[in-house]
Scaffold this motif. Structure first.
Motif, mmCIF file in Angstrom:
data_model
loop_
_atom_site.group_PDB
_atom_site.id
_atom_site.type_symbol
_atom_site.label_atom_id
_atom_site.label_comp_id
_atom_site.label_asym_id
_atom_site.label_seq_id
_atom_site.Cartn_x
_atom_site.Cartn_y
_atom_site.Cartn_z
ATOM 1 N N LYS A 1 5.606 10.690 4.176
ATOM 2 C CA LYS A 1 5.250 9.548 3.854
ATOM 3 C C LYS A 1 6.730 8.837 4.228
ATOM 4 O O LYS A 1 7.599 7.972 4.714
ATOM 5 N N ALA A 2 7.782 9.839 2.682
ATOM 6 C CA ALA A 2 9.362 9.130 3.021
ATOM 7 C C ALA A 2 9.505 9.151 4.147
ATOM 8 O O ALA A 2 10.683 8.054 4.646
ATOM 9 N N ASP A 3 10.030 9.974 4.926
ATOM 10 C CA ASP A 3 10.951 10.792 5.697
ATOM 11 C C ASP A 3 10.302 10.111 6.933
ATOM 12 O O ASP A 3 10.878 9.440 7.526
ATOM 13 N N THR A 4 9.602 9.879 6.849
ATOM 14 C CA THR A 4 8.744 8.823 8.249
ATOM 15 C C THR A 4 9.480 7.164 8.148
ATOM 16 O O THR A 4 10.109 7.106 9.088
ATOM 17 N N LEU A 5 9.361 6.955 7.241
ATOM 18 C CA LEU A 5 9.928 5.611 6.476
ATOM 19 C C LEU A 5 11.448 5.730 6.936
ATOM 20 O O LEU A 5 11.898 4.551 7.374
ATOM 21 N N ARG A 6 12.063 6.569 6.857
ATOM 22 C CA ARG A 6 13.289 6.696 6.460
ATOM 23 C C ARG A 6 14.032 6.629 8.523
ATOM 24 O O ARG A 6 15.002 5.885 8.621
ATOM 25 N N THR B 1 1.204 -0.937 0.110
ATOM 26 C CA THR B 1 -0.057 -0.038 -0.122
ATOM 27 C C THR B 1 1.451 1.646 0.068
ATOM 28 O O THR B 1 2.105 1.198 0.777
ATOM 29 N N GLU B 2 0.458 2.192 -0.876
ATOM 30 C CA GLU B 2 1.249 3.261 -1.025
ATOM 31 C C GLU B 2 0.284 4.751 -0.305
ATOM 32 O O GLU B 2 1.331 5.281 0.434
ATOM 33 N N HIS B 3 -0.418 3.979 -0.693
ATOM 34 C CA HIS B 3 -1.668 5.411 -0.125
ATOM 35 C C HIS B 3 -2.820 4.925 -0.172
ATOM 36 O O HIS B 3 -3.281 4.318 -1.177
ATOM 37 N N ILE B 4 -3.631 5.483 1.221
ATOM 38 C CA ILE B 4 -5.177 5.626 1.160
ATOM 39 C C ILE B 4 -5.129 6.971 1.846
ATOM 40 O O ILE B 4 -5.219 7.910 2.636
ATOM 41 N N GLY B 5 -6.572 7.196 0.661
ATOM 42 C CA GLY B 5 -7.403 8.361 1.127
ATOM 43 C C GLY B 5 -9.159 8.253 0.775
ATOM 44 O O GLY B 5 -9.272 7.554 1.233
ATOM 45 N N TYR B 6 -9.781 9.294 1.634
ATOM 46 C CA TYR B 6 -10.690 9.455 1.715
ATOM 47 C C TYR B 6 -11.509 10.285 2.238
ATOM 48 O O TYR B 6 -11.363 11.786 1.262
ATOM 49 N N GLU B 7 -12.485 10.721 2.422
ATOM 50 C CA GLU B 7 -13.461 11.905 1.797
ATOM 51 C C GLU B 7 -12.012 13.449 2.139
ATOM 52 O O GLU B 7 -11.801 13.374 2.821
ATOM 53 N N ASN B 8 -12.468 14.052 0.664
ATOM 54 C CA ASN B 8 -11.931 15.705 0.539
ATOM 55 C C ASN B 8 -10.262 15.254 0.196
ATOM 56 O O ASN B 8 -9.557 16.133 0.139
ATOM 57 N N ALA C 1 -1.023 -2.219 7.797
ATOM 58 C CA ALA C 1 0.379 -2.211 8.159
ATOM 59 C C ALA C 1 1.222 -2.337 7.021
ATOM 60 O O ALA C 1 2.477 -1.586 7.126
ATOM 61 N N SER C 2 0.744 -2.662 5.487
ATOM 62 C CA SER C 2 1.401 -1.894 4.511
ATOM 63 C C SER C 2 2.163 -0.769 4.313
ATOM 64 O O SER C 2 3.391 -0.374 3.686
ATOM 65 N N LEU C 3 0.894 -0.364 4.482
ATOM 66 C CA LEU C 3 1.270 1.623 4.131
ATOM 67 C C LEU C 3 2.292 2.345 5.332
ATOM 68 O O LEU C 3 3.080 2.722 4.934
ATOM 69 N N LEU C 4 2.286 1.468 6.627
ATOM 70 C CA LEU C 4 3.587 2.022 7.101
ATOM 71 C C LEU C 4 4.834 0.853 7.902
ATOM 72 O O LEU C 4 5.521 1.153 8.021
ATOM 73 N N GLN C 5 4.766 0.471 6.590
ATOM 74 C CA GLN C 5 6.076 -0.841 6.180
ATOM 75 C C GLN C 5 6.324 -1.399 7.388
ATOM 76 O O GLN C 5 7.465 -1.356 7.822
ATOM 77 N N MET C 6 5.419 -1.860 7.822
ATOM 78 C CA MET C 6 5.520 -3.444 8.761
ATOM 79 C C MET C 6 4.686 -4.293 8.974
ATOM 80 O O MET C 6 3.448 -4.368 8.394
ATOM 81 N N THR C 7 4.775 -5.192 9.251
ATOM 82 C CA THR C 7 3.833 -6.245 9.049
ATOM 83 C C THR C 7 2.593 -6.386 10.012
ATOM 84 O O THR C 7 2.932 -6.074 11.313
ATOM 85 N N PRO C 8 1.318 -7.478 10.394
ATOM 86 C CA PRO C 8 1.212 -7.247 10.713
ATOM 87 C C PRO C 8 1.330 -7.460 12.181
ATOM 88 O O PRO C 8 -0.384 -6.553 12.892
ATOM 89 N N GLU C 9 1.821 -8.855 12.009
ATOM 90 C CA GLU C 9 2.455 -8.808 13.714
ATOM 91 C C GLU C 9 2.795 -7.208 15.187
ATOM 92 O O GLU C 9 2.321 -6.602 15.426
ATOM 93 N N THR C 10 3.564 -6.532 13.809
ATOM 94 C CA THR C 10 4.693 -5.231 14.243
ATOM 95 C C THR C 10 3.176 -4.594 14.991
ATOM 96 O O THR C 10 3.242 -3.597 15.940
#
Length: 194
Positions: A141-146, A71-78, A174-183
């Motif tokens: 997002k890139a800075d957060t992941l790095r 998952t790269e991005h999730i968007g919602y209303e507006n 989990a995928s968006l945050l680049q972690m496993t579902p367990e993490t």
């Protein structure tokens, strides 16, 4: 029923104020699309020809790497969804967009918004604002992941986009945050025990 004018006003309200005449010009180019949960809006290999403004629903932008769905991005209303490289180069994308809920999306066609931007200064600034927001979101997002550990990534998402945590399936979060579902489960559990 929501009209094109209502959505043009909402886009201006959320992103950049427009004059009355510009709101009407923007309304004329908007294309409404309704999708059921689980529908694909943009397939890998297609060209992204429009920005997508989300009136209602939850959309996921994702890609495959080594046969794994990420998952790269999730968007919602507006919010807006755009496959930016494909959009600007008008080349096929490797990203896909699907609905996670029943959704109403308004397409803003590239050729038409660019023509309006040449005619209306405020629409040109609105268009620039769309790109700024998209690029800043990507950089954050890139800075957060790095630079941030798992619990900080989760907290940042919690504060910036709580709707995602309420509505998206945990596997996609989990995928968006680049972690496993367990993490992700451990992070959530540790925050509840504070």
């Amino acid at each position: 029923m929501t009209t094109n004018i209502d959505i043009a006003r909402k886009i201006a309200e959320v992103n950049y104020p427009l004059k009355r005449e510009s709101i009407h010009a923007l309304a004329e180019i908007l294309v409404s699309k309704k999708y059921r949960k689980g529908e694909t809006i943009l397939q890998g290999g297609e060209v992204c020809k429009s920005m997508l403004f989300i009136e209602k629903g939850l959309l996921r932008q994702f890609y495959y790497k080594y046969d794994k769905d990420l998952t790269e991005h999730i968007g919602y209303e507006n919010g807006m969804i755009i496959c930016i490289e494909s959009y600007f180069k008008q080349e096929p994308t490797r990203l896909m967009v699907e609905t996670l809920e029943q959704s109403v999306v308004w397409e803003i066609p590239k050729t038409r918004i660019e023509a309006l931007a040449e005619q209306h200064d405020d629409i040109e600034r609105l268009y620039r604002k769309f790109m700024e927001v998209s690029l800043i979101e990507s950089q954050v997002k890139a800075d957060t992941l790095r630079f941030e550990p798992a619990h900080e990534r989760y907290n940042k998402l919690l504060h910036r986009h709580p709707e995602i945590l309420k509505r998206a399936p945990l596997v996609y979060i989990a995928s968006l945050l680049q972690m496993t579902p367990e993490t992700l489960s451990r992070v959530r559990s540790s925050l509840l025990n504070l």
